[in-house]
Design an enzyme around this catalytic site. Structure first.
Site, PDB file in Angstrom:
ATOM      1  N   HIS A 197       0.862  -1.188   0.000  1.00  0.00           N
ATOM      2  CA  HIS A 197       0.000   0.000   0.000  1.00  0.00           C
ATOM      3  C   HIS A 197       0.899   1.238   0.000  1.00  0.00           C
ATOM      4  O   HIS A 197       1.476   1.583   1.018  1.00  0.00           O
ATOM      5  CB  HIS A 197      -0.904  -0.010   1.230  1.00  0.00           C
ATOM      6  CG  HIS A 197      -1.775   1.203   1.338  1.00  0.00           C
ATOM      7  ND1 HIS A 197      -2.950   1.331   0.630  1.00  0.00           N
ATOM      8  CD2 HIS A 197      -1.629   2.359   2.035  1.00  0.00           C
ATOM      9  CE1 HIS A 197      -3.491   2.500   0.896  1.00  0.00           C
ATOM     10  NE2 HIS A 197      -2.712   3.146   1.748  1.00  0.00           N
TER      11      HIS A 197
ATOM     12  N   ASP B 280       1.012   4.999  -0.199  1.00  0.00           N
ATOM     13  CA  ASP B 280       0.250   6.246  -0.165  1.00  0.00           C
ATOM     14  C   ASP B 280       0.892   7.228  -1.130  1.00  0.00           C
ATOM     15  O   ASP B 280       2.093   7.500  -1.055  1.00  0.00           O
ATOM     16  CB  ASP B 280       0.226   6.810   1.265  1.00  0.00           C
ATOM     17  CG  ASP B 280      -0.692   6.004   2.177  1.00  0.00           C
ATOM     18  OD1 ASP B 280      -1.876   5.885   1.840  1.00  0.00           O
ATOM     19  OD2 ASP B 280      -0.214   5.478   3.201  1.00  0.00           O
TER      20      ASP B 280
ATOM     21  N   ASP C  19      -7.882   1.897   1.866  1.00  0.00           N
ATOM     22  CA  ASP C  19      -7.556   2.811   2.951  1.00  0.00           C
ATOM     23  C   ASP C  19      -8.335   4.115   2.859  1.00  0.00           C
ATOM     24  O   ASP C  19      -7.835   5.153   3.225  1.00  0.00           O
ATOM     25  CB  ASP C  19      -6.036   3.088   2.890  1.00  0.00           C
ATOM     26  CG  ASP C  19      -5.520   3.766   4.155  1.00  0.00           C
ATOM     27  OD1 ASP C  19      -6.176   3.635   5.195  1.00  0.00           O
ATOM     28  OD2 ASP C  19      -4.466   4.414   4.092  1.00  0.00           O
TER      29      ASP C  19
ATOM     30  N   HIS D 245      -6.334   9.772  -1.003  1.00  0.00           N
ATOM     31  CA  HIS D 245      -7.059   9.645   0.273  1.00  0.00           C
ATOM     32  C   HIS D 245      -6.344  10.186   1.514  1.00  0.00           C
ATOM     33  O   HIS D 245      -6.883  10.049   2.619  1.00  0.00           O
ATOM     34  CB  HIS D 245      -7.513   8.197   0.494  1.00  0.00           C
ATOM     35  CG  HIS D 245      -6.410   7.205   0.678  1.00  0.00           C
ATOM     36  ND1 HIS D 245      -6.073   6.282  -0.278  1.00  0.00           N
ATOM     37  CD2 HIS D 245      -5.553   6.989   1.702  1.00  0.00           C
ATOM     38  CE1 HIS D 245      -5.072   5.538   0.157  1.00  0.00           C
ATOM     39  NE2 HIS D 245      -4.738   5.949   1.357  1.00  0.00           N
TER      40      HIS D 245
HETATM   41 ZN   LIG Z   1      -3.301   5.012   2.699  1.00  0.00          ZN
END
Ligand SMILES: [Zn+2]
Length: 898
Positions: A42, A44, A129, A344
């Site tokens: 994941h 970001d 997420d 996000h």
């Molecule tokens: Zn995230």
């Protein structure tokens, strides 16, 4: 088995026995729970690091994955976010080629379907997420051919445990998506025994389905430095998968792919699955609906501005004007940049100040790119050059005007607008009769205009004068007993010394929206302060207990005084103290003919896409009370049968309603270096002295309209600050400021509605909100259209036009023409000009209507959201018929003659 038993003495249990025999005949292992393991990192797109660092994180992580794939031929890796692939393609072309080769083998698996893993409340699919998911996402996913959905975030909810892990998610319009929440509640497990067992034990739909996904690997390029995160360490995970592949007593683990998992569920279990209807609400991180107000303001403005650019240049494309070619490249680049910031942790405001700075400079660049483009496009439309070039059905006003109004919406609008003084002087006959105009304090001219739907209308001085000479208004603004009265044909508002609304009478019904209930200390437009000390993450969360620390602002610095005064606009201004250094200044205005009371909070010295959702105003269940702060876009409404209150805004997302209180959160600010946060919110409160049913026949809509700016600077941290605000609260940490509305004298509504929707003008203006009493339902009262109008005002340009040109008209207000653009693929625009028109049903009912245009139509076809043609439609020369189900979004490819 019970259902298979009949009363037949001989064969009654035969079939049931067969089922039982088959069931018990299965050997251990055959029906063992299967875990589909997939490698995942994941990453970001920005969070505690800027975008530039993410480019490097992607390269490092993915080259490690490629190496591991060479060593472990069964390894599969799922990876989302097209933006990250684009970065690697541009900056690391050799790595990109290796990724492509592994993707061709089906092992490096792109998932997602979106540019970034965006915020799911404000603008889906592979969104592990994201802090909540709009009820319109199933329909939007389906429109682009995505029928499966995965997230883990809902497992973070503080109050209620979501009851499913594999289920049907049904959206607002009835569309369903096959959804899965990996039961380990983690998108980066380490294939440890705890996660393996949790995947089996925590699977809430066991019995209905026997498979689950487990994502493993290191997120964000390594996670915590204290953990071992070497190549070998990921290899340990891969070795564990090997060992646990088929061990007695444990679930089977297999290297798998999303396709294999979902296909297995689709083949075996679809009929067994339960359905969850409506949004997926995350009972946490509600503060992200308000954090970093500037980013949210830019997002709203730029989404709307880009749509307006598309509309203007679509018109020019059909008019086939030279020098006005459709700006594909700038639009493509600008949309991608706006989408990038919808990541996000960026749009929700949960990233570092460095990222916020990055995001704002991206917004400024987009704004700098499209503002001149929009101006040039409007100048071409206003020049009237098309007038001479081709014959279209126009509405000749008989007057040639040098001021031209552009209306971006598919309905007619009549309102007071402001024109720069110099532009007004260029109007023919401007000096002959000035009865119908008003000079405002900023040196602009206020005029009353009537604009045609989606198109250009020459400003007609004749009409202005007519309106100005119309029915004489009584004295608009009166000072009486310390109170001020603002009154026009439709409304009468009584405002006290603190700027609070004591009474707002809707003249048509004769009913007062507010009850002066001083005993409870509730008034309309009441600014409030709240302490705000969240339990977990400062920038993410607000807790329900902050509501217990309510402190009204009542210390007056300047009493209400007349500000604008003329035949078209009357307004008052006042100023309240927040602390010795901080204050709030607000202008309340009422325009001629207006049905809304507007609030412009000019100085604060410190501060579902498509459709709507019905929500309870009570908290009967834990699911209700956990929603003390929810998402809404342009408006919220609290209504009974034919009377209610609407709260409109032009850049806010955090709403709450409990009993008779509606609140709109206005801003979250860093106020110390810790960092701490203050939230400003406005509240609408409805009192309810009587039981619910059958009482009251009046309706109120509130359109508070306010501009806010923060002016206290804290040079030490370089951000706008309200650091002195906490001085007047007990706790020196987090602070909320609200303005509250106390709306009374009608029965308590049990439900309220919010609008999940997103949608700029040439530069971000201060925040606005407004309030307005209306009769009928909020749909019939035009609340939705008014919210659009507040967000995208009429534009004025200099030009030479004597004919109005309305590009599109829709004859049913329930049908909203949201988007007009050229297709993404414009390669084969040879015979005619093809436009994409996207419309949706906004009222929540079945709707039919006709879309009309003055331009000759060649063909009309239905298409999906990817603009792929689905079916041809019948049409007339200048119109076609549309039939929609509740909240349905439809797109058409319409071809016009060149
Ligand atoms: Zn995230």
């Amino acid at each position: 088995m019970v259902n298979l038993c009949t009363l037949d003495q001989e064969n009654g249990c035969k079939k049931a026995k067969e089922v039982a025999r088959n069931f018990f005949r299965e050997k251990n292992g055959d029906s063992q729970f299967t875990i589909h393991a997939m490698g995942h990192a994941h990453i970001d797109t920005a969070w505690l690091w800027p975008y530039a660092e993410t480019v490097r994180k992607c390269a490092r992580t993915w080259s490690t994955v490629i190496q591991l794939m060479d060593k472990y031929p069964d390894l599969t890796f799922v990876c989302s976010q097209a933006q990250q692939f684009a970065w690697v393609k541009e900056n690391y072309p050799a790595l990109y080629q290796k990724i492509k080769a592994k993707a061709a083998e089906g092992r490096f698996i792109p998932v997602g379907g979106t540019w970034v893993e965006m915020d799911g409340n404000v603008p889906a699919f592979w969104l592990p997420d994201t802090f909540g998911y709009s009820a319109q996402l199933p329909q939007i996913m389906n429109g682009v051919g995505i029928r499966r959905f995965l997230t883990i975030k809902i497992s973070w909810s503080l109050v209620n445990k979501f009851p499913h892990t594999t289920f049907w998610w049904q959206g607002l319009d009835g569309t369903r998506s096959l959804s899965h929440f990996p039961p380990a509640d983690n998108y980066g497990t380490k294939i440890d025994m705890k996660s393996v067992m949790k995947t089996r034990q925590g699977h809430k739909d066991k019995g209905r389905t026997n498979d689950a996904i487990m994502l493993y690997g290191y997120s964000d390029g390594g996670e915590d430095q204290r953990k071992l995160r070497t190549l070998q360490n990921t290899e340990t995970m891969l070795e564990r998968i090997e060992r646990l592949h088929d061990t007695d007593g444990l679930p089977k683990i297999t290297n798998s792919t999303p396709d294999l998992f979902f296909q297995k569920v689709e083949e075996n279990d679809l009929e067994n699955l339960c359905t969850w209807v409506g949004e997926l609400y995350l009972e946490m991180h509600q503060g992200t609906l308000t954090s970093q107000a500037k980013i949210k303001l830019w997002n709203r403005r730029l989404e709307i501005a880009l749509q307006t650019v598309e509309k203007v240049y679509s018109m020019l494309a059909v008019l086939n004007l030279k020098g006005s070619s459709y700006p594909c490249d700038i639009l493509d680049k600008s949309w991608k940049n706006v989408l990038l910031n919808q990541f996000h942790d960026v749009l929700p405001g949960s990233s570092t100040q460095e990222v916020v700075k990055d995001a704002c400079s991206i917004y400024e660049q987009v704004n700098a790119d499209i503002t001149p483009l929009l101006q040039a496009g409007l100048a071409s439309l206003s020049s009237g050059a098309w007038n001479r070039k081709r014959k279209v059905q126009t509405q000749n006003t008989g007057l040639k005007s040098s001021v031209v109004i552009f209306n971006p919406h598919c309905w007619k609008r009549s309102e007071v607008i402001s024109i720069p003084g110099k532009m007004f002087e260029q109007l023919q006959n401007h000096s002959q009769d000035q009865n119908g105009i008003q000079h405002d304090k900023k040196g602009n001219i206020l005029v009353y205009v009537e604009a045609q739907s989606l198109g250009v209308t020459p400003l007609s001085i004749g009409k202005m004068v007519d309106h100005g000479k119309g029915e004489e208004l009584k004295q608009w603004t009166k000072f009486d007993d310390g109170n001020v009265i603002l009154e026009n044909e439709n409304l009468k508002a009584v405002i006290d010394k603190c700027g609070r609304i004591r009474s707002l009478i809707h003249k048509k019904s004769g009913l007062d929206a507010f009850l002066d209930d001083t005993k409870k200390g509730f008034h309309g437009n009441q600014f409030l302060l709240y302490d705000d000390i969240p339990m977990f993450w400062d920038a993410w969360d607000i807790m329900d207990y902050h509501l217990e620390t309510r402190q009204p602002l009542t210390k007056i610095i300047e009493e209400p005084e007349k500000y604008e005064s003329g035949i078209l606009r009357q307004s008052i201004k006042f100023k309240l103290e927040i602390s010795s250094k901080s204050s709030v200044e607000q202008e309340i205005s009422l325009d001629r003919g207006d049905t809304v009371l507007r609030f412009h909070t000019t100085r604060l010295h410190m501060k579902f896409k498509f459709g709507h959702l019905k929500r309870p105003t009570h908290s009967n269940t834990s699911w209700d009370w956990a929603k003390y702060e929810v998402t809404g876009h342009k408006w919220a409404d609290m209504s009974q049968h034919n009377w209610g209150v609407s709260l409109l805004n032009d850049c806010k997302y955090g709403h709450s309603t409990e009993h008779n209180i509606m609140r709109l959160s206005l801003g979250v600010f860093v106020i110390t270096q810790n960092p701490t946060i203050g939230v400003v919110s406005i509240m609408v409160v409805c009192d309810h002295p009587k039981p619910t049913i059958g009482v009251g026949v009046h309706q109120l809509t509130i359109f508070p309209h306010s501009g806010m700016s923060v002016i206290t600077q804290n040079p030490t941290i370089g951000v706008v600050s309200i650091s002195d605000v906490f001085v007047i609260t007990k706790t020196p940490l987090l602070v909320w400021l609200s303005t509250q509305w106390y709306v009374c004298d009608h029965p308590k509504p049990n439900y309220w509605c919010g609008c999940p929707h997103s949608g700029m003008s040439d530069h971000p203006k201060p925040n606005h909100w407004c309030g307005c009493p209306h009769s009928g339902t909020f749909q019939d009262a035009g609340v939705i259209q008014a919210a659009y109008d507040l967000n995208n005002p009429l534009t004025v340009s200099a030009g030479q036009l004597n004919e109005a040109l309305s590009m599109f008209t829709v004859d049913n207000p329930a049908i909203i023409l949201e988007t007009v653009k050229l297709p993404e693929d414009t390669a084969d625009q040879n015979s005619g000009v093809v436009l994409v028109l996207r419309l949706y049903e906004a009222f929540g009912s079945h709707a039919q209507g006709t879309l009309s245009t003055p331009f000759p139509v060649i063909t009309v076809a239905r298409c999906n959201l990817l603009e792929e043609e689905e079916s041809q439609m019948t049409h007339k020369d200048h119109s076609f018929h549309i039939k929609l189900t509740p909240f349905q979004v439809v797109s058409f490819l319409v071809e016009f003659k060149k």
